[in-house]
Scaffold this active site. Structure first.
Site, PDB file in Angstrom:
ATOM      1  N   HIS A 243      24.251  -5.627  20.354  1.00  0.00           N
ATOM      2  CA  HIS A 243      25.168  -5.400  19.235  1.00  0.00           C
ATOM      3  C   HIS A 243      24.905  -4.034  18.613  1.00  0.00           C
ATOM      4  CE1 HIS A 243      27.839  -7.039  16.017  1.00  0.00           C
ATOM      5  NE2 HIS A 243      27.186  -6.164  15.258  1.00  0.00           N
ATOM      6  N   ASP A 244      25.960  -3.268  18.424  1.00  0.00           N
ATOM      7  CA  ASP A 244      25.841  -1.966  17.784  1.00  0.00           C
ATOM      8  C   ASP A 244      26.225  -2.079  16.313  1.00  0.00           C
ATOM      9  OD1 ASP A 244      25.033  -0.615  20.105  1.00  0.00           O
ATOM     10  OD2 ASP A 244      27.093  -0.466  20.797  1.00  0.00           O
ATOM     11  N   CYS A 257      37.350  -5.434  11.497  1.00  0.00           N
ATOM     12  CA  CYS A 257      36.816  -5.492  12.853  1.00  0.00           C
ATOM     13  C   CYS A 257      36.144  -6.842  13.087  1.00  0.00           C
ATOM     14  CB  CYS A 257      35.840  -4.345  13.103  1.00  0.00           C
ATOM     15  SG  CYS A 257      34.356  -4.416  12.079  1.00  0.00           S
ATOM     16  N   ASP A 328      34.360   7.390  21.288  1.00  0.00           N
ATOM     17  CA  ASP A 328      33.152   6.575  21.176  1.00  0.00           C
ATOM     18  C   ASP A 328      31.959   7.424  21.609  1.00  0.00           C
ATOM     19  OD1 ASP A 328      31.120   4.611  21.463  1.00  0.00           O
ATOM     20  OD2 ASP A 328      32.600   3.077  21.962  1.00  0.00           O
ATOM     21  N   ARG A 330      28.725   6.105  21.384  1.00  0.00           N
ATOM     22  CA  ARG A 330      27.587   5.223  21.630  1.00  0.00           C
ATOM     23  C   ARG A 330      27.096   5.381  23.062  1.00  0.00           C
ATOM     24  NH1 ARG A 330      30.122  -0.448  20.277  1.00  0.00           N
ATOM     25  NH2 ARG A 330      31.861   0.643  21.261  1.00  0.00           N
ATOM     26  N   SER A 352      29.542 -10.877  25.036  1.00  0.00           N
ATOM     27  CA  SER A 352      30.122  -9.542  24.862  1.00  0.00           C
ATOM     28  C   SER A 352      31.420  -9.436  25.640  1.00  0.00           C
ATOM     29  CB  SER A 352      29.148  -8.467  25.358  1.00  0.00           C
ATOM     30  OG  SER A 352      29.741  -7.192  25.324  1.00  0.00           O
TER      31      SER A 352
END
Length: 415
Positions: A243-244, A257, A328, A330, A352
């Site tokens: 999880h970010d 979100c 993005d 990440r 996920s």
């Protein structure tokens, strides 16, 4: 009779004045003695063998404390009784320089494995800490009250507290390995890191002999539901979520979100998995706003809401690119490292929908059984645009989750 202080095992003389006596780091070596400690101290600069300092993003606060006179520059940590509550590893992945490049696998046990160097005066600090905790979430309490979860006194108390082992991990980057993950040369990586931090770390371009960098970024926290040693056993069911961070949703419950709903859904899945005889894992990384930062994220929120026609899925990523220049940041190339630190070989149930996360995990050699979507009823109304946009952009692949009967059995609810 005075106790004899053991001499350090390795001494390397460098061509840089004042830096004699630093210990070499041989990333991926078979033992901690051969690998050598990570020394990012400022108390004795001649001992330093890395670029940067410990504490990640908190290193700047430490500097402020020194400047304000609240912290003595020469302070060394007293590590008495700070050892991990649970043993993690060592695992074969620890000595494979291609498997772990963004953390120090020996970072939780420096007081033990580098006792000789500590006694010789080297200021070696842990970059990982492992402890026990209770996690209390209103969503878990609601699941307990509704009957989806059952208290067992081992993994979940009658009051709704989940009992976990957790670890905090600071980033430690082996630059040659990081460069390889991102498909660039080490020289280019060093140059860009130097330039894009405004020249904050000149050693990136002046000290090619220093291959380890302690970046001033946030680290990660892992939460283990069950026995940590079971994570490395592919025969024991592992339920996991990577999880970010999303502060607005995870902490404050923003409905734009699915971050907190997915996180709490994963925790419920992890508890159930542990109660079935398996083990659960949540790996929580500080990559706020897709690593774009919270200011950028809020600017994008405004841009999406104010555009002609309102917030629409077809403009979801375009508005992010207009503000940030990229959808993005990440990436996920470094993400599997923590799984390898834990010895993970197989994730039976990955909670996920992200293809990027799935591809990074399987690409690193870890098998994934099934992928579990967030149930539709947990998606906030204002987050439907996000889901539609991600589906259209190929962010996740519909139809890769287990069948409804499997999910019903695992969740105890009809989806």
């Amino acid at each position: 009779m005075a106790t004899e202080v053991p001499a350090p095992r390795h001494i390397r003389l460098t061509s840089h004045a004042g830096l004699q006596g630093s210990l070499p780091i041989r990333w991926g070596a078979a033992t901690p003695a051969e690998r050598g400690p990570v020394v990012g101290t400022t108390t004795n600069r001649s001992h330093r063998n890395v670029i940067g300092t410990h504490s990640g993003s908190y290193s700047v606060y430490r500097a402020l404390a020194v400047a304000a006179g609240a912290l003595k520059r020469e302070h060394k940590a007293d590590l008495t009784n700070t050892s991990p509550t649970d043993v993690v590893g060592p695992y074969p992945q620890w000595t494979d320089a291609s498997k772990i490049v963004s953390l120090d696998p020996w970072g939780a046990t420096v007081a033990e494995v580098f006792a000789g160097e500590l006694a010789a005066g080297y200021d070696i600090r842990p970059t990982i800490a492992v402890t026990k905790a209770h996690v209390i979430l209103p969503e878990v309490i609601e699941a307990l009250q509704s009957g989806r979860l059952k208290a067992d006194g081992k993994f979940l108390t009658a009051g709704g507290a989940a009992m976990v082992t957790k670890a905090a991990i600071e980033p430690v980057w082996y630059l040659p390995g990081v460069a390889k993950r991102f498909g660039c040369s080490e020289a280019d990586l060093r140059r860009v890191l130097f330039e894009e931090t405004g020249g904050m770390y000149p050693e990136l371009v002046t000290r090619s002999d220093l291959e380890v960098f302690l970046p001033p970024i946030g680290g990660q926290t892992i939460y283990i539901f069950g026995e940590p040693r079971d994570l490395a056993n592919p025969d024991i069911e592992l339920t996991a979520r990577v999880h970010d961070e999303c502060n607005g949703s995870d902490v404050f419950g923003s409905d734009i979100c699915t971050c907190r709903p997915y996180l709490t859904h994963a925790i419920e899945e992890c508890i159930q998995g542990a109660q079935r005889g398996g083990v659960g894992l949540v790996a929580y990384s500080r990559k706020e706003g897709r690593a774009l930062g919270e200011v950028t994220k809020f600017l994008v929120y405004n841009a999406r809401k104010r555009q002609v026609g309102g917030d629409t899925a077809d403009q979801y990523f375009a508005r992010t690119e207009c503000v940030a220049g990229v959808q993005d940041m990440r990436f996920q190339e470094l993400m599997p490292d923590v799984l390898h630190w834990l010895g993970v070989k197989k994730i039976h149930r990955l909670v996920s929908m992200s293809n990027m996360k799935y591809d990074a995990i399987t690409g690193s050699g870890i098998e994934v059984g099934v992928r579990v979507n967030i149930p539709d009823e947990l998606i906030p109304a204002d987050a439907q645009v996000e889901m539609d946009a991600k589906k259209a952009a190929g962010y996740f692949t519909p139809g890769v989750v287990p069948d409804a009967e499997t999910l019903k059995l695992a969740k105890g609810r009809k989806l």
